[in-house]
Design an enzyme around this catalytic site. Structure first.
Site, short mmCIF file in Angstrom:
data_model
loop_
_atom_site.label_atom_id
_atom_site.label_comp_id
_atom_site.label_asym_id
_atom_site.label_seq_id
_atom_site.Cartn_x
_atom_site.Cartn_y
_atom_site.Cartn_z
N TYR A 160 0.86 -1.19 0.00
CA TYR A 160 0.00 0.00 0.00
C TYR A 160 0.89 1.23 0.00
O TYR A 160 1.80 1.36 0.82
CB TYR A 160 -0.90 0.00 1.24
CG TYR A 160 -1.73 -1.25 1.38
CD1 TYR A 160 -3.04 -1.29 0.91
CD2 TYR A 160 -1.20 -2.41 1.95
CE1 TYR A 160 -3.81 -2.45 1.03
CE2 TYR A 160 -1.95 -3.56 2.06
CZ TYR A 160 -3.25 -3.58 1.59
OH TYR A 160 -3.99 -4.73 1.70
N GLU A 161 0.60 2.16 -0.91
CA GLU A 161 1.53 3.25 -1.14
C GLU A 161 1.66 4.24 0.00
O GLU A 161 2.60 5.03 0.02
CB GLU A 161 1.17 3.98 -2.43
CG GLU A 161 -0.25 4.49 -2.42
CD GLU A 161 -0.83 4.58 -3.84
OE1 GLU A 161 -0.14 5.09 -4.72
OE2 GLU A 161 -1.97 4.13 -4.05
#
Lengths: 267, 309, 309, 267
Positions: free
Chosen positions: A63-64
């Site tokens: 997840y960025e």
């Protein structure tokens, strides 16, 4: 953020599942066991949960915002920074630590949405056009990065003629560019690029020149309907099939995590 | 570079008045969807700041509010909207119709925002990446420049260093000197603190220096980089703060509905920002009951580590 | 990239046998003067590895020992010696006289080693820096290349990405999957774990996964990057491990005296490395009393943080 | 690591302090209040403590292993990673986080040692030469980085003719290069460079062309002795003074932290 995905419509089918559920199940099947997955928001959040539970138990979610999870979050998520996604994570910290794994080429598949996609899988989520007017969209978020750097991407879209266009007006997230060996010529890794466009009507895949064709239609959708709703002359696979309906097991996981149908608009 | 050992504690009003003049470039929302400094953003609106440049990867709805309030001349970001609900209507009105004023968009991707700040934090004029090759983000953003690698000769993109005038960063806890602990996903917050010319730190809790010093590996924002410390509990609402409160999803959806039309947004702004004096007023309007539903129901404490010898 | 969910626990002998063939490039000493993987280095000597390339910023005396044992063909480092006592005599003999064999030196500075690993961790072919401009380090190291910045045009140095075949990293605690917590000064350890093709993790303690997962912000080395986990208490002696044992300064000074002459070094090597079967044998030779003087006298636990919601 | 500094000799003077103590006190005075200091090893470790206690209470110490300290370590250190330097630190973590502040230009002063220094303050700690033979030295460590990136540097050296040379055989750590505007021409920040060379005989400083001259001699040392022990024709300041002896306060701090004289070879 990879918004611009279809607000999967609450069109219950005769078969007892929604279109959103069908799309989540189809997205889940794009994740193979052991793969590293840039999960993204909305439907893919659920798709990752389905894959982990059913056929890809060793998949890893990235997840960025700076989160990595081997064990998926135990609850429904509205955003990747929701507290359940951070507690018990494999890693929490910097975006750069996660994005650097993407840039190293470690990420197998990333999910993307967009306002527009074209026949070569290029995506626009920045500047659109509607009725001759410029429309400002939210922008890339991480989509442009994933499109450039993941081994393959899967696009989720509402299937409408003004969204599936011959050529996007702005390339936020490169697909196969103008086709052929465009990606490697432009400096992107050979062999990378979009694997599929999952729309509200069917699944499009790409031939070796990077040109999209219709690979399957969703249950109850006619081929002519798909072609008519596509902004270019869409080719149809000789062995066109029907997108498999979500299994009972898939529906079970989807409904366990999204009982209200927030993401799947369950009727 | 001198450090000041007196307390840096200021009220939000004082910190914004002192350190964020009109025309500033301001990094906010650095930790992505959590720790968004809404209280600081609202104070910028109340103090009527103009011609700001907003910098951030995404901002959830904070940038949309500042744009709608007319504070913003330019946005350098990867994404502006409402993460769980969709587009930002104020962004659309400003960019499509110039209402309430035109806003220039300099579009990045998340990673190129991160690298622009990382370059400034590292003290180099640029950093290389393979991202954005072949995109119109690269073609249209003057701070992204294609070049040939001096090692190996491949095509790369140079991301120019970006040093905001001020970074406004929300954290869980800090001491009065600005030595800070933050946890959960941190996005670009650490590089942001090092890239910016000044840092305003907003903390849920002010703790004794010994608490922070007990775990220097968590002190990724050391006080020597911080100009002001603001104690502002619930200052990130409606975004979540791990260990303190959850995300107020409904608030984002209410905002979505109430910002669709300009007039409705103006009412929303009066109700939640202009019509309250400060964060205390906002929280009073929010109400204890709603806050209660967002609070921590089950603690999950980290295992300690030993710095002894 | 597939991950393996079975335990990755191996003995040191198994881990070296499986993952570090002769000819490998090996990152060690990544955390500078603490957490130096001496136990792993000694096992490399016992398993008679040849033609290794050693990579690290500094290594205190570990690299000197491997060079003296004849395991090393090349060193890519910023500094090789004995931090508190002075030069490394085996390094001098190898480079000045080819004894026991010639060693090629590729000289870096600490920061350029860090940037070479950071480049590999970021997945780019190089990173820019202003360091080493005007030096013979730049002039003689083929992996440092002067170039003009594509942004602004100033002179910079491109540090080529360096991806070791294997990083051997000592940490305080890990679970059986290699999810690790390390604290104190970490030098280039985090980037090293991400730059290397494989990671062998050596841990003072193996703990339940829940202990590591209770603090994901400290899990800078996630298990998905780790190939083998070795449980080796006191595996970093004579270097310190914060919270576990202090630095055995006398050991470094004894080594200094006993490595001045080749013959004395050979005796030292037999006594401490070749003449013991494994780390347990080394610790027996070291003795419980000496270990006792190095142990923690006063604990200093970190304040917990709450991941609850 | 910045080794190669003089093993300050245990030459007690008539005045009741050692040469090592004199050098530590002189080094401490190079640190101004509020400055950010790259501390280095050996004598500067003590110099930083003296400065913090006496005249620079707001100085900040940076250590390349990834440690920053506003409050100095409470005990004698052999290395910067000794446990007392990590407990209670302002920051512990990555080298890059500390070195990046150096590269930003935030660090006011850094201490360096070397095997050789030349008249322009260039340092060699990599490849030496003695009696016609090549000698391998430990290498740069962080010295080359500090020499390039700090606003100013202070060098500590044993004063011997084969160590203070006309031109070093290998530039590990650039000083003023060949003099004049060499540093800015080579790409280093204008105005940066060596401020002083503290030797076992005196203090050398630099004129505006980057050429070293003798600024003061240590108590009991004759100017002719210094000139004779320098490998180039050393100029002497018109207003040459005597290096101030360490004060009682300075000696008190030095002896408190290094009671055994490990670093100062106290007799």
């Amino acid at each position: 953020m990879r918004l611009g995905e279809p607000q999967a419509e609450a069109c219950a089918t005769r078969s007892g599942f929604t279109l959103g559920e069908l799309m989540v199940a189809a997205a889940a099947r794009e994740i193979l066991d052991g793969e590293w997955v840039f999960v993204g928001m909305r439907l893919p959040l659920l798709a990752f949960l389905v894959a982990k539970r059913l056929h890809a138990p060793r998949a890893v979610g990235l997840y960025e915002n700076g989160v990595i999870r081997v064990d998926p979050a135990p609850e429904m998520l509205y955003t990747m920074a929701d507290p359940p996604n951070q507690r018990g994570a494999t890693y929490c910290g910097e975006m750069t630590r996660v994005m650097s794994l993407l840039q190293q080429g470690c990420v197998d598949v990333g999910f993307l949405g967009a306002a527009e996609v074209d026949r070569h899988g290029n995506l626009n989520s920045t500047w659109g056009r509607r009725d001759g007017q410029v429309v400002r969209l939210p922008g890339s978020g991480g989509a442009g990065d994933i499109a450039c750097l993941a081994k393959r991407t899967v696009v989720l879209m509402a299937h409408q003629p003004h969204r599936l266009v011959e050529r996007v007006g702005y390339v936020t997230s490169p697909g196969y560019g103008t086709g052929g060996d465009w990606r490697s010529a432009i400096g992107l890794r050979a062999g990378s690029g979009p694997a599929a466009i999952l729309t509200t009507m069917g699944v499009l895949r790409f031939d070796e020149t990077g040109d999209a064709y219709l690979a399957s239609v969703h249950p109850g959708v006619a081929v002519g309907q798909v072609v008519a709703n596509t902004g270019w002359k869409l080719r149809v696979a000789a062995d066109l099939g029907e997108t498999p309906a979500p299994s009972a097991a898939e529906l079970g996981v989807i409904r366990e995590f999204d009982p209200e149908g927030f993401w799947t608009r369950q009727p | 570079m001198a450090i000041e050992q007196n307390s840096k504690l200021l009220t939000m009003g004082e910190a914004i008045a002192r350190y964020v003049p009109s025309g500033s470039s301001v990094l906010m929302g650095a930790a992505m969807e959590q720790l968004i400094p809404f209280a600081a953003g609202h104070e910028l609106i109340r103090q009527d700041r103009r011609d700001l440049t907003l910098i951030g990867p995404i901002s959830d709805i904070l940038f949309d509010q500042l744009i709608g309030a007319g504070c913003v001349a330019r946005v350098e970001a990867a994404w502006v909207g409402n993460v769980s609900a969709g587009v930002g209507y104020n962004l659309r009105r400003a960019t499509e119709q110039g209402v309430p004023r035109p806003v220039e968009m300099i579009d990045y991707t998340n990673f190129t925002v991160a690298l622009a700040l990382h370059a400034a934090a590292l003290g180099v004029p640029f950093l290389p990446t393979r991202s954005t090759l072949g995109s119109d983000v690269l073609a249209r953003n003057p701070h992204l420049v294609e070049f040939r690698s001096p090692v190996g000769g491949e095509k790369l993109v140079a991301v120019e260093a970006l040093a905001p005038d001020v970074a406004i960063l929300h954290v869980q806890r800090a001491d009065a000197q600005g030595n800070a602990h933050a946890w959960g996903g941190l996005g670009v917050q650490i590089d942001g603190a090092r890239a910016a010319r000044r840092v305003i730190l907003v903390a849920e809790e002010i703790v004794e220096p010994e608490v922070i010093a007990s775990d220097p590996n968590r002190t990724e924002i050391p006080g020597m980089l911080v100009s002001a410390v603001v104690h502002e509990p619930w200052g990130a609402h409606p975004s979540p703060v791990q260990g303190y409160y959850g995300r107020d999803h409904a608030f984002f959806h209410e905002y979505h509905e109430r910002s669709r039309k300009r007039e409705d947004f103006e009412n929303w702004l009066r109700e939640w920002v202009l019509g309250v004096e400060n964060r205390a007023g906002y929280l009073e309007r929010l109400g204890a009951e709603r806050r209660g539903t967002l609070g921590v129901r089950e603690h999950a404490w980290s295992a300690a580590v030993d710095f002894g010898y």
